[in-house]
Scaffold this motif. Structure first.
Motif, PDB file in Angstrom:
ATOM      1  N   GLN A 137     -42.853  64.827   7.191  1.00  0.00           N
ATOM      2  CA  GLN A 137     -42.300  64.040   8.279  1.00  0.00           C
ATOM      3  C   GLN A 137     -42.809  64.542   9.621  1.00  0.00           C
ATOM      4  O   GLN A 137     -42.832  65.746   9.889  1.00  0.00           O
ATOM      5  CB  GLN A 137     -40.776  64.098   8.260  1.00  0.00           C
ATOM      6  CG  GLN A 137     -40.119  63.228   9.314  1.00  0.00           C
ATOM      7  CD  GLN A 137     -38.612  63.292   9.223  1.00  0.00           C
ATOM      8  OE1 GLN A 137     -38.072  63.699   8.207  1.00  0.00           O
ATOM      9  NE2 GLN A 137     -37.945  62.891  10.279  1.00  0.00           N
ATOM     10  N   LYS A 138     -43.222  63.607  10.480  1.00  0.00           N
ATOM     11  CA  LYS A 138     -43.699  63.988  11.797  1.00  0.00           C
ATOM     12  C   LYS A 138     -42.548  64.435  12.695  1.00  0.00           C
ATOM     13  O   LYS A 138     -41.436  63.923  12.601  1.00  0.00           O
ATOM     14  CB  LYS A 138     -44.402  62.806  12.468  1.00  0.00           C
ATOM     15  CG  LYS A 138     -45.820  62.576  12.014  1.00  0.00           C
ATOM     16  CD  LYS A 138     -46.444  61.471  12.851  1.00  0.00           C
ATOM     17  CE  LYS A 138     -47.894  61.248  12.460  1.00  0.00           C
ATOM     18  NZ  LYS A 138     -48.501  60.154  13.258  1.00  0.00           N
ATOM     19  N   GLN A 139     -42.854  65.381  13.568  1.00  0.00           N
ATOM     20  CA  GLN A 139     -41.856  65.795  14.546  1.00  0.00           C
ATOM     21  C   GLN A 139     -41.802  64.775  15.677  1.00  0.00           C
ATOM     22  O   GLN A 139     -42.785  64.100  15.987  1.00  0.00           O
ATOM     23  CB  GLN A 139     -42.197  67.171  15.108  1.00  0.00           C
ATOM     24  CG  GLN A 139     -42.107  68.276  14.083  1.00  0.00           C
ATOM     25  CD  GLN A 139     -42.261  69.640  14.703  1.00  0.00           C
ATOM     26  OE1 GLN A 139     -42.447  69.761  15.907  1.00  0.00           O
ATOM     27  NE2 GLN A 139     -42.181  70.661  13.896  1.00  0.00           N
ATOM     28  N   GLU A 176     -44.137  57.785  -1.710  1.00  0.00           N
ATOM     29  CA  GLU A 176     -44.732  58.628  -0.677  1.00  0.00           C
ATOM     30  C   GLU A 176     -43.989  58.510   0.645  1.00  0.00           C
ATOM     31  O   GLU A 176     -44.393  59.097   1.652  1.00  0.00           O
ATOM     32  CB  GLU A 176     -46.201  58.223  -0.469  1.00  0.00           C
ATOM     33  CG  GLU A 176     -47.072  58.398  -1.705  1.00  0.00           C
ATOM     34  CD  GLU A 176     -47.104  59.833  -2.185  1.00  0.00           C
ATOM     35  OE1 GLU A 176     -47.107  60.738  -1.345  1.00  0.00           O
ATOM     36  OE2 GLU A 176     -47.124  60.059  -3.422  1.00  0.00           O
ATOM     37  N   GLY A 177     -42.926  57.719   0.649  1.00  0.00           N
ATOM     38  CA  GLY A 177     -42.228  57.465   1.905  1.00  0.00           C
ATOM     39  C   GLY A 177     -40.977  58.310   2.092  1.00  0.00           C
ATOM     40  O   GLY A 177     -40.314  58.682   1.132  1.00  0.00           O
ATOM     41  N   LEU A 178     -40.688  58.619   3.367  1.00  0.00           N
ATOM     42  CA  LEU A 178     -39.457  59.309   3.743  1.00  0.00           C
ATOM     43  C   LEU A 178     -38.583  58.335   4.527  1.00  0.00           C
ATOM     44  O   LEU A 178     -39.083  57.616   5.394  1.00  0.00           O
ATOM     45  CB  LEU A 178     -39.767  60.532   4.610  1.00  0.00           C
ATOM     46  CG  LEU A 178     -40.432  61.716   3.908  1.00  0.00           C
ATOM     47  CD1 LEU A 178     -40.796  62.785   4.944  1.00  0.00           C
ATOM     48  CD2 LEU A 178     -39.508  62.310   2.868  1.00  0.00           C
ATOM     49  N   TYR A 179     -37.313  58.335   4.240  1.00  0.00           N
ATOM     50  CA  TYR A 179     -36.415  57.372   4.862  1.00  0.00           C
ATOM     51  C   TYR A 179     -35.160  58.085   5.380  1.00  0.00           C
ATOM     52  O   TYR A 179     -34.710  59.065   4.780  1.00  0.00           O
ATOM     53  CB  TYR A 179     -36.001  56.294   3.865  1.00  0.00           C
ATOM     54  CG  TYR A 179     -37.172  55.536   3.284  1.00  0.00           C
ATOM     55  CD1 TYR A 179     -37.629  54.365   3.876  1.00  0.00           C
ATOM     56  CD2 TYR A 179     -37.838  56.021   2.144  1.00  0.00           C
ATOM     57  CE1 TYR A 179     -38.713  53.677   3.345  1.00  0.00           C
ATOM     58  CE2 TYR A 179     -38.927  55.334   1.618  1.00  0.00           C
ATOM     59  CZ  TYR A 179     -39.362  54.170   2.221  1.00  0.00           C
ATOM     60  OH  TYR A 179     -40.438  53.498   1.704  1.00  0.00           O
ATOM     61  N   GLN A 180     -34.636  57.562   6.486  1.00  0.00           N
ATOM     62  CA  GLN A 180     -33.358  58.054   6.999  1.00  0.00           C
ATOM     63  C   GLN A 180     -32.359  56.908   6.948  1.00  0.00           C
ATOM     64  O   GLN A 180     -32.609  55.822   7.470  1.00  0.00           O
ATOM     65  CB  GLN A 180     -33.490  58.561   8.441  1.00  0.00           C
ATOM     66  CG  GLN A 180     -32.167  59.095   8.981  1.00  0.00           C
ATOM     67  CD  GLN A 180     -32.360  59.922  10.229  1.00  0.00           C
ATOM     68  OE1 GLN A 180     -33.375  60.587  10.395  1.00  0.00           O
ATOM     69  NE2 GLN A 180     -31.399  59.883  11.123  1.00  0.00           N
ATOM     70  N   ILE A 181     -31.238  57.156   6.315  1.00  0.00           N
ATOM     71  CA  ILE A 181     -30.240  56.116   6.089  1.00  0.00           C
ATOM     72  C   ILE A 181     -28.914  56.557   6.702  1.00  0.00           C
ATOM     73  O   ILE A 181     -28.521  57.722   6.587  1.00  0.00           O
ATOM     74  CB  ILE A 181     -30.034  55.876   4.572  1.00  0.00           C
ATOM     75  CG1 ILE A 181     -31.375  55.547   3.913  1.00  0.00           C
ATOM     76  CG2 ILE A 181     -29.022  54.766   4.329  1.00  0.00           C
ATOM     77  CD1 ILE A 181     -31.331  55.598   2.399  1.00  0.00           C
TER      78      ILE A 181
END
Length: 230
Positions: A98-100, A70-75
């Motif tokens: 994803q929240k703005q 359920e998670g979003l990640y930025q790498i």
């Protein structure tokens, strides 16, 4: 015997130095080896086993958005050697999206990009992306910057030169023309661009207590108008 020991020690030190040099050379070559986009995808999949939603390269860094569970990640992944530079979980709303970024965070990003004054900031849609558009005044230019509302990436940047009004008369010359037309004591002088062209506005206090505002054309020196404030 002593001489032999010195030779053995010196040889050992030389061999150790050669080994260190060889390791450094090997490490440098490996670290500077560039990886392709496909290789970057494989590295992320092998390491995190998530779904890559977006991947692009900025300068020498791959920016990757990944979903896992359920998670979003930025790498952030280095193009040189494939090193993971950062791994960040993104905030999500109740719908799992994803929240703005808020306006304060967007302003921080813009100020890091341009050091001028932010004149305006508004939400826009840029190439089907939710974004913020800001106008920044920097010296004599206005710069329009568009920033991705989700990840803060600068999507576009364009500079527009500000038209500087032309003026040939100095303030002192404008004052002299105004006083010649309306004698008195000068209270204030300002410069601006009007429909009649660039002009000075000289405010004069008369001996009889009235206030006159004399408008002087900044190029021709013509008296454009005289207005009174009793």
């Amino acid at each position: 015997m002593k001489h032999k020991l010195i030779i053995i020690s010196a040889s050992g030190l030389l061999l150790a130095a050669l080994l260190v040099f060889a390791v450094m050379q090997f490490t440098n070559v490996s670290a500077s080896e560039s990886i392709t986009e496909s290789e970057a995808r494989e590295i992320i999949k092998d390491r995190y086993e998530g779904e890559i939603l977006n991947l692009k390269k900025v300068n020498s860094t791959y920016l990757i958005e990944m979903k896992k569970g359920e998670g979003l990640y930025q790498i952030k992944l280095s193009e040189n050697g494939g090193e993971i530079l950062s791994f960040e979980k993104k905030d999500q709303n109740s719908n799992g999206e994803q929240k703005q970024l808020d306006e304060e965070k967007i302003k921080e990003i813009i100020q890091a990009e341009e050091t001028g004054e932010i004149l305006s900031l508004k939400k826009v849609t840029h190439k089907e992306k939710s974004a913020f558009e800001a106008i920044v005044q920097k010296e004599e230019a206005k710069i329009k910057i568009t920033v991705d509302a989700l990840n803060g990436e600068v999507l576009s940047r364009a500079a527009e030169e500000t038209k500087v009004p032309v003026k040939n008369l100095t303030e002192e010359e404008a004052v002299q023309i105004a006083l010649k037309n309306e004698p008195g004591e000068v209270d204030d002088i300002s410069f601006g661009e009007t429909e009649k062209g660039p002009s000075y506005l000289v405010e004069i206090e008369k001996d009889d207590g009235r206030d006159a505002a004399v408008e002087i054309h900044a190029i021709t020196g013509e008296v454009l108008s005289v207005t009174w404030d009793d």
